[in-house]
Design a protein around this motif. Structure first.
Motif, mmCIF file in Angstrom:
data_model
loop_
_atom_site.group_PDB
_atom_site.id
_atom_site.type_symbol
_atom_site.label_atom_id
_atom_site.label_comp_id
_atom_site.label_asym_id
_atom_site.label_seq_id
_atom_site.Cartn_x
_atom_site.Cartn_y
_atom_site.Cartn_z
ATOM 1 N N ALA A 88 13.185 -2.719 2.981
ATOM 2 C CA ALA A 88 13.022 -2.944 1.257
ATOM 3 C C ALA A 88 14.318 -1.695 0.782
ATOM 4 O O ALA A 88 14.601 -0.699 1.515
ATOM 5 N N VAL A 89 14.701 -2.117 -0.381
ATOM 6 C CA VAL A 89 15.176 -1.025 -1.128
ATOM 7 C C VAL A 89 14.597 -1.005 -2.367
ATOM 8 O O VAL A 89 14.516 -1.821 -3.225
ATOM 9 N N SER A 90 14.013 0.130 -2.723
ATOM 10 C CA SER A 90 13.043 0.220 -3.865
ATOM 11 C C SER A 90 13.368 1.384 -4.748
ATOM 12 O O SER A 90 13.611 2.708 -4.391
ATOM 13 N N VAL A 91 13.565 1.169 -5.956
ATOM 14 C CA VAL A 91 14.304 2.153 -7.029
ATOM 15 C C VAL A 91 13.120 2.313 -7.913
ATOM 16 O O VAL A 91 12.669 1.128 -8.635
ATOM 17 N N GLY A 92 12.689 3.403 -8.521
ATOM 18 C CA GLY A 92 11.562 3.499 -9.505
ATOM 19 C C GLY A 92 10.288 3.777 -8.742
ATOM 20 O O GLY A 92 10.181 4.471 -8.040
ATOM 21 N N GLU A 93 9.340 3.242 -9.589
ATOM 22 C CA GLU A 93 7.794 3.558 -9.283
ATOM 23 C C GLU A 93 7.608 2.193 -8.673
ATOM 24 O O GLU A 93 7.409 1.159 -9.054
ATOM 25 N N ASN A 94 7.002 2.291 -7.276
ATOM 26 C CA ASN A 94 6.619 1.196 -6.292
ATOM 27 C C ASN A 94 5.421 1.622 -5.579
ATOM 28 O O ASN A 94 5.318 2.612 -5.089
ATOM 29 N N GLU A 95 4.711 0.583 -5.352
ATOM 30 C CA GLU A 95 3.331 0.840 -4.504
ATOM 31 C C GLU A 95 3.776 -0.423 -3.540
ATOM 32 O O GLU A 95 3.246 -1.479 -3.760
ATOM 33 N N LEU A 96 3.844 -0.187 -2.190
ATOM 34 C CA LEU A 96 4.461 -0.961 -0.936
ATOM 35 C C LEU A 96 3.465 -0.727 0.202
ATOM 36 O O LEU A 96 3.496 0.226 1.064
ATOM 37 N N THR A 97 2.115 -1.402 -0.128
ATOM 38 C CA THR A 97 0.988 -1.215 0.788
ATOM 39 C C THR A 97 0.804 -2.462 1.831
ATOM 40 O O THR A 97 0.829 -3.466 1.293
#
Length: 156
Positions: A105-114
């Motif tokens: 993943a490339v995640s920018v900002g507010e993320n919940e990766l569960t």
């Protein structure tokens, strides 16, 4: 109970990444990456190649196990279901990714990766090529005569 107030100021001019592999990531901002798992078996006859010239090679992969890559995954996911109240100022000029692999993943900002889960078995006679690769006059042979191949039990 009032969630904590978090203030983030992130300034990134450029991010250059050649490869993000399985269950890996680039996270900018407020991210919750909980309980990720990755199980893999790779058979590469030649290996991984990046920005190269490959010529006149022969790759031979023989993988004749009776039971190949049994994966037993029993994760326990604990979540409270609440994310903190955030104020994010994120300024990214450019993100350049050449290869994102499975469950990356490339995640920018507010993320919940569960609870991300990745399971695989790969046979590749010449491996992984990334970037500028000149591949000429090569050959590969893969023999994978398993009785049971990559049995996965993912109890979620």
């Amino acid at each position: 109970m009032t969630p904590a107030k978090i203030t983030n100021h992130v300034n990134v001019n450029q991010i250059y990444v050649n490869s993000i592999d399985t269950s890996s990531g680039i996270f900018v901002g407020t991210n919750y990456a909980n309980n990720w798992s990755s199980h893999r078996k790779n058979n590469y006859g030649f290996g991984s190649i990046s920005h190269s010239q490959v010529s006149n090679n022969y790759s031979y992969v023989m993988d004749n196990d009776v039971i190949d890559t049994p994966i037993q995954n029993n994760p326990t996911i604990l979540l409270d279901g609440h994310m903190a109240e955030n104020q994010n100022d994120i300024d990214i000029g450019q993100i350049n990714i050449n290869v994102l692999d499975t469950c990356a993943a490339v995640s920018v900002g507010e993320n919940e990766l569960t609870g991300w889960s990745s399971h695989s078995k790969r046979n590749a006679g010449q491996g992984r090529f990334t970037g500028e690769v000149h591949n000429t006059q090569n050959s590969s042979l893969i023999l994978d005569a398993d009785v049971i191949d990559c049995e996965i039990n993912d109890n979620r």
